[in-house]
Design a protein around this motif. Structure first.
Motif, PDB file in Angstrom:
ATOM      1  N   PHE A 142     -11.204  31.443 -11.652  1.00 14.97           N
ATOM      2  CA  PHE A 142     -13.088  31.024 -12.231  1.00 14.97           C
ATOM      3  C   PHE A 142     -14.216  31.950 -11.284  1.00 14.97           C
ATOM      4  N   THR A 143     -15.108  31.871 -11.158  1.00 18.56           N
ATOM      5  CA  THR A 143     -15.383  32.864 -10.801  1.00 18.56           C
ATOM      6  C   THR A 143     -17.042  32.813 -10.122  1.00 18.56           C
ATOM      7  N   ILE A 144     -17.286  32.510  -8.923  1.00 14.26           N
ATOM      8  CA  ILE A 144     -17.945  32.653  -8.064  1.00 14.26           C
ATOM      9  C   ILE A 144     -19.485  33.246  -7.342  1.00 14.26           C
ATOM     10  N   LEU A 145     -20.661  33.099  -7.791  1.00 13.00           N
ATOM     11  CA  LEU A 145     -21.769  34.436  -7.813  1.00 13.00           C
ATOM     12  C   LEU A 145     -22.701  33.574  -6.405  1.00 13.00           C
ATOM     13  N   GLY A 146     -23.560  34.490  -6.070  1.00 16.02           N
ATOM     14  CA  GLY A 146     -24.137  33.882  -4.944  1.00 16.02           C
ATOM     15  C   GLY A 146     -23.732  33.490  -3.604  1.00 16.02           C
ATOM     16  N   GLU A 147     -24.242  32.672  -2.929  1.00  9.07           N
ATOM     17  CA  GLU A 147     -25.010  32.415  -1.504  1.00  9.07           C
ATOM     18  C   GLU A 147     -23.212  32.031  -1.122  1.00  9.07           C
ATOM     19  N   VAL A 148     -22.339  32.566  -1.037  1.00 14.41           N
ATOM     20  CA  VAL A 148     -21.000  32.307  -0.563  1.00 14.41           C
ATOM     21  C   VAL A 148     -20.953  33.486  -0.100  1.00 14.41           C
ATOM     22  N   ASN A 149     -19.279  33.405   0.826  1.00 13.98           N
ATOM     23  CA  ASN A 149     -19.144  34.271   1.749  1.00 13.98           C
ATOM     24  C   ASN A 149     -18.235  34.950   1.243  1.00 13.98           C
ATOM     25  N   SER A 150     -17.667  34.798  -0.063  1.00 15.01           N
ATOM     26  CA  SER A 150     -16.351  35.517  -0.516  1.00 15.01           C
ATOM     27  C   SER A 150     -16.918  35.471  -2.018  1.00 15.01           C
ATOM     28  N   PRO A 151     -18.129  36.108  -2.501  1.00  8.07           N
ATOM     29  CA  PRO A 151     -17.404  36.179  -4.337  1.00  8.07           C
ATOM     30  C   PRO A 151     -16.890  36.911  -4.667  1.00  8.07           C
ATOM     31  N   GLY A 152     -16.976  36.428  -6.316  1.00 11.76           N
ATOM     32  CA  GLY A 152     -15.821  37.144  -7.096  1.00 11.76           C
ATOM     33  C   GLY A 152     -15.404  36.254  -8.183  1.00 11.76           C
ATOM     34  N   VAL A 153     -13.729  36.412  -8.569  1.00 12.83           N
ATOM     35  CA  VAL A 153     -13.099  35.670  -9.300  1.00 12.83           C
ATOM     36  C   VAL A 153     -11.515  35.416  -9.024  1.00 12.83           C
ATOM     37  N   ILE A 154     -11.574  34.239  -8.540  1.00 12.89           N
ATOM     38  CA  ILE A 154     -10.387  33.789  -8.103  1.00 12.89           C
ATOM     39  C   ILE A 154      -9.694  32.611  -8.580  1.00 12.89           C
ATOM     40  N   SER A 155      -7.792  33.102  -8.742  1.00  9.35           N
ATOM     41  CA  SER A 155      -7.218  32.537  -9.448  1.00  9.35           C
ATOM     42  C   SER A 155      -6.889  30.829  -8.209  1.00  9.35           C
ATOM     43  N   PHE A 156      -6.178  30.469  -9.237  1.00 11.45           N
ATOM     44  CA  PHE A 156      -5.576  29.389  -9.352  1.00 11.45           C
ATOM     45  C   PHE A 156      -4.193  28.834 -10.508  1.00 11.45           C
ATOM     46  N   THR A 157      -3.693  27.891  -9.617  1.00  5.29           N
ATOM     47  CA  THR A 157      -2.040  27.493 -10.118  1.00  5.29           C
ATOM     48  C   THR A 157      -2.582  26.543 -10.816  1.00  5.29           C
ATOM     49  N   GLU A 158      -3.196  25.317  -9.908  1.00  2.00           N
ATOM     50  CA  GLU A 158      -3.203  24.127 -10.538  1.00  2.00           C
ATOM     51  C   GLU A 158      -3.844  24.310 -11.882  1.00  2.00           C
ATOM     52  N   GLU A 159      -3.987  22.823 -12.797  1.00  2.00           N
ATOM     53  CA  GLU A 159      -4.564  22.900 -14.119  1.00  2.00           C
ATOM     54  C   GLU A 159      -5.823  22.665 -13.233  1.00  2.00           C
ATOM     55  N   SER A 160      -6.473  22.216 -12.532  1.00  2.76           N
ATOM     56  CA  SER A 160      -7.399  21.748 -11.887  1.00  2.76           C
ATOM     57  C   SER A 160      -7.833  21.576 -10.761  1.00  2.76           C
ATOM     58  N   ILE A 161      -9.195  21.984 -10.080  1.00 10.54           N
ATOM     59  CA  ILE A 161      -9.271  21.895  -8.442  1.00 10.54           C
ATOM     60  C   ILE A 161     -11.029  21.522  -8.154  1.00 10.54           C
ATOM     61  N   SER A 162     -10.681  20.933  -7.506  1.00  9.98           N
ATOM     62  CA  SER A 162     -12.412  20.153  -6.929  1.00  9.98           C
ATOM     63  C   SER A 162     -12.920  21.369  -6.575  1.00  9.98           C
ATOM     64  N   LEU A 163     -14.205  21.049  -6.932  1.00 10.10           N
ATOM     65  CA  LEU A 163     -15.366  21.545  -6.634  1.00 10.10           C
ATOM     66  C   LEU A 163     -15.499  22.253  -5.359  1.00 10.10           C
ATOM     67  N   LEU A 164     -14.688  21.730  -4.062  1.00 15.50           N
ATOM     68  CA  LEU A 164     -15.204  21.662  -2.550  1.00 15.50           C
ATOM     69  C   LEU A 164     -13.816  22.866  -2.430  1.00 15.50           C
ATOM     70  N   ASP A 165     -12.697  22.325  -2.580  1.00 17.12           N
ATOM     71  CA  ASP A 165     -11.731  23.238  -3.524  1.00 17.12           C
ATOM     72  C   ASP A 165     -12.075  24.736  -3.450  1.00 17.12           C
ATOM     73  N   ALA A 166     -12.518  25.033  -4.409  1.00 21.29           N
ATOM     74  CA  ALA A 166     -13.139  26.570  -4.828  1.00 21.29           C
ATOM     75  C   ALA A 166     -14.087  27.072  -3.626  1.00 21.29           C
ATOM     76  N   LEU A 167     -15.066  26.133  -3.353  1.00 15.57           N
ATOM     77  CA  LEU A 167     -15.834  26.513  -1.899  1.00 15.57           C
ATOM     78  C   LEU A 167     -14.796  26.939  -1.024  1.00 15.57           C
TER      79      LEU A 167
END
Length: 255
Positions: A142-167
């Motif tokens: 997933f890609t996360i942009l804007g007001e986060v401390n580490s923006p960018g493209v982040i990989s994960f191995t699960e089928e899906s993750i929670s939004l809190l996990d992503a943050l």
């Protein structure tokens, strides 16, 4: 001299007015109200540009071997990156090319449904009697942009993750982030969907659409103070420090 003291008093008041309130900052403020609520899960569908790992098995491994892509690694388990290079890339039409079976339409199916479809073809076309099939997406990100401390493209191995996990993977929101309107952008079946999520409440947590899936984009908007400062002021406390320095300078000059 009165104007100087008036300036000293007004500056902190203006700063406090611009500061974010507690209700705008805290996550999941009504979390207790949603305790013991039902959690619903839905499996993401396979989309174009997904890279799939497909394993076909049988009681006799020799008869299943022609349906599997072999890896050139020697006595070591393939890394994820190596598996991506040798995986099945889903084309824009939603199909892949498998050994012997040739073209297989998997776009729009969940991995579980793709397993059923491949297994049925193997049986119906008299290749295998009782095969096992496992399908997994290798390039979940997933890609996360804007007001986060580490923006960018982040990989994960699960089928899906929670939004809190992503943050959490993005090292949390910054102080300047607007928590009441997190934007989640998703492409499904050729359509772009946009969701708006209020992190200050827990009401969104039971919605399966708000779990982060392959190729999702999360956009975190900055608050007015950050926007109006052009990004120079990153924290209201920084502004308070600047104001205090200016006030001290005014006093020194006045004296």
């Amino acid at each position: 001299m009165k104007k100087i003291f008036l300036l000293i008093i007004l500056l902190p008041l203006l700063i406090l007015e611009s500061c974010t309130t507690k209700k705008q900052m805290l996550y999941l403020q009504d979390l207790d109200s949603y305790a013991n609520s039902t959690i619903n899960y839905t499996s993401p569908k396979i989309q174009p540009n997904d890279i799939l790992k497909i394993d076909v098995g049988d009681l006799n491994p020799l008869v299943a071997a022609p349906f599997n892509i072999t890896s050139s690694t020697s006595n070591q388990q393939s890394s994820v990156e190596m598996m991506k290079l040798s995986g099945y890339l889903v084309n824009p039409q939603g199909t892949i090319m498998m050994p012997i079976l040739n073209e297989v339409k998997v776009g729009g199916l969940t991995p579980a449904n793709a397993e059923i479809k491949i297994k049925e073809r193997l049986i119906n076309e008299n290749y295998l009697v009782n095969p096992t099939v496992q399908v997994r997406v290798l390039n979940n990100k997933f890609t996360i942009l804007g007001e986060v401390n580490s923006p960018g493209v982040i990989s994960f191995t699960e089928e899906s993750i929670s939004l809190l996990d992503a943050l959490g993977l993005a090292k949390d929101l910054t102080y300047s982030a607007i928590r009441k309107d997190i934007k989640l952008i998703r492409e499904v079946d050729g359509k772009r969907l946009v969701y708006h999520i209020d992190l200050t409440t827990a009401s969104w947590m039971s919605n399966p659409n708000f779990r982060i899936r392959q190729n999702d984009v999360i956009v975190v908007t900055p608050n007015k103070l950050k926007v109006n400062s052009g990004g120079v002021i990153k924290d209201p406390l920084q502004l308070l420090g600047i104001a205090a320095s200016l006030a001290a300078l005014v006093i020194v000059i006045a004296n």
